[in-house]
Scaffold this motif. Structure first.
Motif, PDB file in Angstrom:
ATOM      1  N   TYR A  39       0.800  -1.224   0.000  1.00 29.87           N
ATOM      2  CA  TYR A  39       0.000   0.000   0.000  1.00 29.87           C
ATOM      3  C   TYR A  39       0.836   1.279   0.000  1.00 29.87           C
ATOM      4  CZ  TYR A  39      -2.648   3.935   1.662  1.00 29.87           C
ATOM      5  OH  TYR A  39      -3.159   5.194   1.779  1.00 29.87           O
ATOM      6  N   GLN A  40       1.706   1.461   0.983  1.00 31.07           N
ATOM      7  CA  GLN A  40       2.392   2.740   1.134  1.00 31.07           C
ATOM      8  C   GLN A  40       3.302   3.055  -0.052  1.00 31.07           C
ATOM      9  OE1 GLN A  40       4.135   3.607   5.033  1.00 31.07           O
ATOM     10  NE2 GLN A  40       2.808   2.054   5.908  1.00 31.07           N
ATOM     11  N   GLN A  41       4.117   2.094  -0.421  1.00 31.72           N
ATOM     12  CA  GLN A  41       4.988   2.339  -1.569  1.00 31.72           C
ATOM     13  C   GLN A  41       4.170   2.478  -2.844  1.00 31.72           C
ATOM     14  OE1 GLN A  41       7.708  -0.658  -3.462  1.00 31.72           O
ATOM     15  NE2 GLN A  41       9.278   0.643  -2.555  1.00 31.72           N
ATOM     16  N   GLY A  42       3.108   1.702  -2.956  1.00 36.84           N
ATOM     17  CA  GLY A  42       2.258   1.784  -4.140  1.00 36.84           C
ATOM     18  C   GLY A  42       1.637   3.151  -4.323  1.00 36.84           C
ATOM     19  N   ARG A  43       1.127   3.731  -3.217  1.00 32.22           N
ATOM     20  CA  ARG A  43       0.532   5.076  -3.325  1.00 32.22           C
ATOM     21  C   ARG A  43       1.606   6.117  -3.658  1.00 32.22           C
ATOM     22  NH1 ARG A  43      -3.365   5.069  -5.523  1.00 32.22           N
ATOM     23  NH2 ARG A  43      -2.572   3.016  -6.014  1.00 32.22           N
ATOM     24  N   LEU A  44       2.826   5.928  -3.141  1.00 31.29           N
ATOM     25  CA  LEU A  44       3.907   6.847  -3.489  1.00 31.29           C
ATOM     26  C   LEU A  44       4.233   6.755  -4.981  1.00 31.29           C
ATOM     27  CD1 LEU A  44       6.124   8.870  -2.766  1.00 31.29           C
ATOM     28  CD2 LEU A  44       7.599   6.922  -2.201  1.00 31.29           C
ATOM     29  N   LEU A  45       4.298   5.534  -5.503  1.00 32.34           N
ATOM     30  CA  LEU A  45       4.573   5.365  -6.938  1.00 32.34           C
ATOM     31  C   LEU A  45       3.497   6.037  -7.782  1.00 32.34           C
ATOM     32  CD1 LEU A  45       5.718   1.625  -7.063  1.00 32.34           C
ATOM     33  CD2 LEU A  45       7.164   3.656  -7.128  1.00 32.34           C
ATOM     34  N   THR A  46       2.251   5.900  -7.360  1.00 27.52           N
ATOM     35  CA  THR A  46       1.151   6.525  -8.098  1.00 27.52           C
ATOM     36  C   THR A  46       1.279   8.046  -8.090  1.00 27.52           C
ATOM     37  OG1 THR A  46      -0.394   4.711  -7.727  1.00 27.52           O
ATOM     38  CG2 THR A  46      -1.353   6.879  -8.122  1.00 27.52           C
ATOM     39  N   ILE A  47       1.542   8.625  -6.915  1.00 27.34           N
ATOM     40  CA  ILE A  47       1.646  10.079  -6.825  1.00 27.34           C
ATOM     41  C   ILE A  47       2.814  10.599  -7.660  1.00 27.34           C
ATOM     42  CG2 ILE A  47       2.245  11.965  -5.234  1.00 27.34           C
ATOM     43  CD1 ILE A  47       0.480  10.552  -3.148  1.00 27.34           C
ATOM     44  N   LEU A  48       3.965   9.918  -7.589  1.00 29.08           N
ATOM     45  CA  LEU A  48       5.114  10.334  -8.398  1.00 29.08           C
ATOM     46  C   LEU A  48       4.788  10.253  -9.887  1.00 29.08           C
ATOM     47  CD1 LEU A  48       8.063   8.611  -6.482  1.00 29.08           C
ATOM     48  CD2 LEU A  48       7.581  11.059  -6.607  1.00 29.08           C
ATOM     49  N   SER A  49       4.125   9.173 -10.289  1.00 33.96           N
ATOM     50  CA  SER A  49       3.767   9.005 -11.686  1.00 33.96           C
ATOM     51  C   SER A  49       2.791  10.085 -12.137  1.00 33.96           C
ATOM     52  CB  SER A  49       3.165   7.612 -11.916  1.00 33.96           C
ATOM     53  OG  SER A  49       2.947   7.369 -13.288  1.00 33.96           O
ATOM     54  N   LYS A  50       1.835  10.421 -11.276  1.00 28.84           N
ATOM     55  CA  LYS A  50       0.867  11.468 -11.636  1.00 28.84           C
ATOM     56  C   LYS A  50       1.535  12.850 -11.713  1.00 28.84           C
ATOM     57  CE  LYS A  50      -3.399   9.228 -10.155  1.00 28.84           C
ATOM     58  NZ  LYS A  50      -4.573   9.246  -9.260  1.00 28.84           N
ATOM     59  N   ILE A  51       2.520  13.099 -10.885  1.00 25.63           N
ATOM     60  CA  ILE A  51       3.252  14.369 -10.955  1.00 25.63           C
ATOM     61  C   ILE A  51       4.028  14.467 -12.264  1.00 25.63           C
ATOM     62  CG2 ILE A  51       5.189  15.663  -9.958  1.00 25.63           C
ATOM     63  CD1 ILE A  51       4.270  14.605  -7.199  1.00 25.63           C
ATOM     64  N   ILE A  52       4.664  13.379 -12.645  1.00 19.39           N
ATOM     65  CA  ILE A  52       5.489  13.362 -13.861  1.00 19.39           C
ATOM     66  C   ILE A  52       4.641  13.265 -15.124  1.00 19.39           C
ATOM     67  CG2 ILE A  52       7.279  12.032 -15.090  1.00 19.39           C
ATOM     68  CD1 ILE A  52       8.211  11.101 -12.243  1.00 19.39           C
ATOM     69  N   ALA A  53       3.493  12.587 -15.048  1.00 19.18           N
ATOM     70  CA  ALA A  53       2.616  12.330 -16.200  1.00 19.18           C
ATOM     71  C   ALA A  53       3.417  11.749 -17.374  1.00 19.18           C
ATOM     72  CB  ALA A  53       1.893  13.606 -16.627  1.00 19.18           C
ATOM     73  N   PRO A  54       4.087  10.624 -17.160  1.00 18.07           N
ATOM     74  CA  PRO A  54       5.007  10.078 -18.162  1.00 18.07           C
ATOM     75  C   PRO A  54       4.309   9.515 -19.398  1.00 18.07           C
ATOM     76  CG  PRO A  54       4.719   8.536 -16.366  1.00 18.07           C
ATOM     77  CD  PRO A  54       3.979   9.769 -15.971  1.00 18.07           C
ATOM     78  N   LYS A  55       5.014   9.627 -20.512  1.00 20.19           N
ATOM     79  CA  LYS A  55       4.559   8.970 -21.744  1.00 20.19           C
ATOM     80  C   LYS A  55       5.197   7.594 -21.865  1.00 20.19           C
ATOM     81  CE  LYS A  55       3.675  10.919 -25.561  1.00 20.19           C
ATOM     82  NZ  LYS A  55       3.689  11.635 -26.864  1.00 20.19           N
ATOM     83  N   ASN A  56       6.415   7.451 -21.338  1.00 21.32           N
ATOM     84  CA  ASN A  56       7.121   6.179 -21.414  1.00 21.32           C
ATOM     85  C   ASN A  56       7.668   5.791 -20.049  1.00 21.32           C
ATOM     86  OD1 ASN A  56       6.981   5.416 -24.196  1.00 21.32           O
ATOM     87  ND2 ASN A  56       8.398   7.077 -24.668  1.00 21.32           N
ATOM     88  N   ILE A  57       7.207   4.654 -19.534  1.00 16.23           N
ATOM     89  CA  ILE A  57       7.700   4.118 -18.268  1.00 16.23           C
ATOM     90  C   ILE A  57       8.349   2.770 -18.541  1.00 16.23           C
ATOM     91  CG2 ILE A  57       7.085   3.308 -15.951  1.00 16.23           C
ATOM     92  CD1 ILE A  57       4.605   5.020 -16.030  1.00 16.23           C
ATOM     93  N   LEU A  58       9.458   2.518 -17.844  1.00 16.75           N
ATOM     94  CA  LEU A  58      10.085   1.198 -17.855  1.00 16.75           C
ATOM     95  C   LEU A  58      10.103   0.676 -16.427  1.00 16.75           C
ATOM     96  CD1 LEU A  58      11.733  -1.095 -19.232  1.00 16.75           C
ATOM     97  CD2 LEU A  58      13.803   0.239 -18.690  1.00 16.75           C
ATOM     98  N   GLU A  59       9.649  -0.563 -16.259  1.00 16.44           N
ATOM     99  CA  GLU A  59       9.712  -1.214 -14.956  1.00 16.44           C
ATOM    100  C   GLU A  59      10.504  -2.502 -15.091  1.00 16.44           C
ATOM    101  OE1 GLU A  59       6.694  -2.671 -11.417  1.00 16.44           O
ATOM    102  OE2 GLU A  59       6.136  -3.114 -13.488  1.00 16.44           O
ATOM    103  N   ILE A  60      11.486  -2.675 -14.233  1.00 15.19           N
ATOM    104  CA  ILE A  60      12.278  -3.902 -14.213  1.00 15.19           C
ATOM    105  C   ILE A  60      11.931  -4.652 -12.938  1.00 15.19           C
ATOM    106  CG2 ILE A  60      14.617  -4.856 -14.108  1.00 15.19           C
ATOM    107  CD1 ILE A  60      15.516  -2.414 -15.779  1.00 15.19           C
ATOM    108  N   GLY A  61      11.237  -5.762 -13.091  1.00 13.68           N
ATOM    109  CA  GLY A  61      10.757  -6.545 -11.960  1.00 13.68           C
ATOM    110  C   GLY A  61       9.257  -6.388 -11.780  1.00 13.68           C
ATOM    111  N   THR A  62       8.486  -7.172 -12.517  1.00 14.55           N
ATOM    112  CA  THR A  62       7.024  -7.065 -12.482  1.00 14.55           C
ATOM    113  C   THR A  62       6.430  -7.702 -11.233  1.00 14.55           C
ATOM    114  OG1 THR A  62       7.066  -7.312 -14.894  1.00 14.55           O
ATOM    115  CG2 THR A  62       4.920  -7.472 -13.811  1.00 14.55           C
ATOM    116  N   PHE A  63       6.971  -8.856 -10.843  1.00 16.35           N
ATOM    117  CA  PHE A  63       6.422  -9.708  -9.791  1.00 16.35           C
ATOM    118  C   PHE A  63       4.951  -9.980 -10.110  1.00 16.35           C
ATOM    119  CE2 PHE A  63       5.311 -10.533  -5.142  1.00 16.35           C
ATOM    120  CZ  PHE A  63       5.823 -11.807  -5.180  1.00 16.35           C
ATOM    121  N   THR A  64       3.988  -9.559  -9.292  1.00 11.55           N
ATOM    122  CA  THR A  64       2.586  -9.832  -9.619  1.00 11.55           C
ATOM    123  C   THR A  64       1.865  -8.612 -10.210  1.00 11.55           C
ATOM    124  OG1 THR A  64       1.846  -9.379  -7.349  1.00 11.55           O
ATOM    125  CG2 THR A  64       2.395 -11.665  -7.889  1.00 11.55           C
TER     126      THR A  64
END
Length: 215
Positions: free
Chosen positions: A46-71
């Motif tokens: 939860y906590q890290q997930g909400r932080l990732l969401t807020i950072l992503s919304k601030i940046i409004a990225p067109k291209n994201i890369l994630e290394i390590g999908t897990f679930t």
């Protein structure tokens, strides 16, 4: 349990109860991960997930890369901030659990924007020519330094790199660590701090999250 997850359970509950509500699809994914997957604590949560969401919304990225999908929990959190025409490439090597993130990606409203690839992330990064606005690295810890060196030219000015687990259960405080993984993470942290092309801060959230911005 990581070094920085030893919070009073009541405080942990308070933090979750006084933050933005977790979307229902993420709550379902979190529950199923804990029911079916080995080492479910690897999920961002939860906590890290909400932080990732807020950072992503601030940046409004067109291209994201994630290394390590897990679930796929962090993937969906990051996707919440994607530009309307944006995409996220997420990479993992674990074919055995790939069905689970794929299931939730297809259920989500971001299904057409998520490119889920099974394969060696280092090989992908070595061949990559794309420029990214946001990169989240949460796998293949022994290659963190190489990922940083390879990705530096592929991050746009103002773009952000996120490295998870950079406090490594508190082992980064060891002066002469025995474990190679600890030495690698200490090298990464020192390298980022001394790179004048970037500015960063390490948050002691869970096992440490390094937020690195390209100038």
């Amino acid at each position: 349990m990581s070094y920085f997850e030893k919070l009073d359970p009541e405080m942990d509950e308070y933090l979750e109860n006084h933050g933005s509500k977790e979307p229902e699809i993420l709550a379902k994914l979190r529950k199923e991960t804990y029911q079916k997957i080995l080492n479910p604590h690897m999920l961002s949560g939860y906590q890290q997930g909400r932080l990732l969401t807020i950072l992503s919304k601030i940046i409004a990225p067109k291209n994201i890369l994630e290394i390590g999908t897990f679930t796929g929990y962090a993937t969906l959190c990051l996707a919440e901030g994607l530009a309307a025409d944006g995409k996220i490439i997420t990479l993992d090597v674990n074919e055995d659990i790939a069905y689970l993130p794929q299931k939730y990606f297809e259920e989500s409203s971001y299904s057409s924007q998520i490119d889920f690839k099974i394969g060696n992330a280092l090989d992908f990064v070595r061949k990559n020519k794309e420029i990214f606005d946001l990169v989240f690295i949460d796998a293949d810890k022994e290659n963190y330094v190489e990922y940083f060196n390879l990705l530096k030219p592929n991050i746009k000015s103002g773009g952000v790199l996120l490295f998870d687990n950079v406090l490594w259960y508190g082992k980064v405080l060891e002066e002469n660590p025995d474990l190679e993984s600890t030495r690698n993470i200490k090298e990464l942290n020192a390298m980022i701090a001394n790179d004048t092309d970037f500015e960063n801060v390490i948050l002691p959230l869970r096992d440490g999250l390094s937020i690195v911005r390209k100038r």
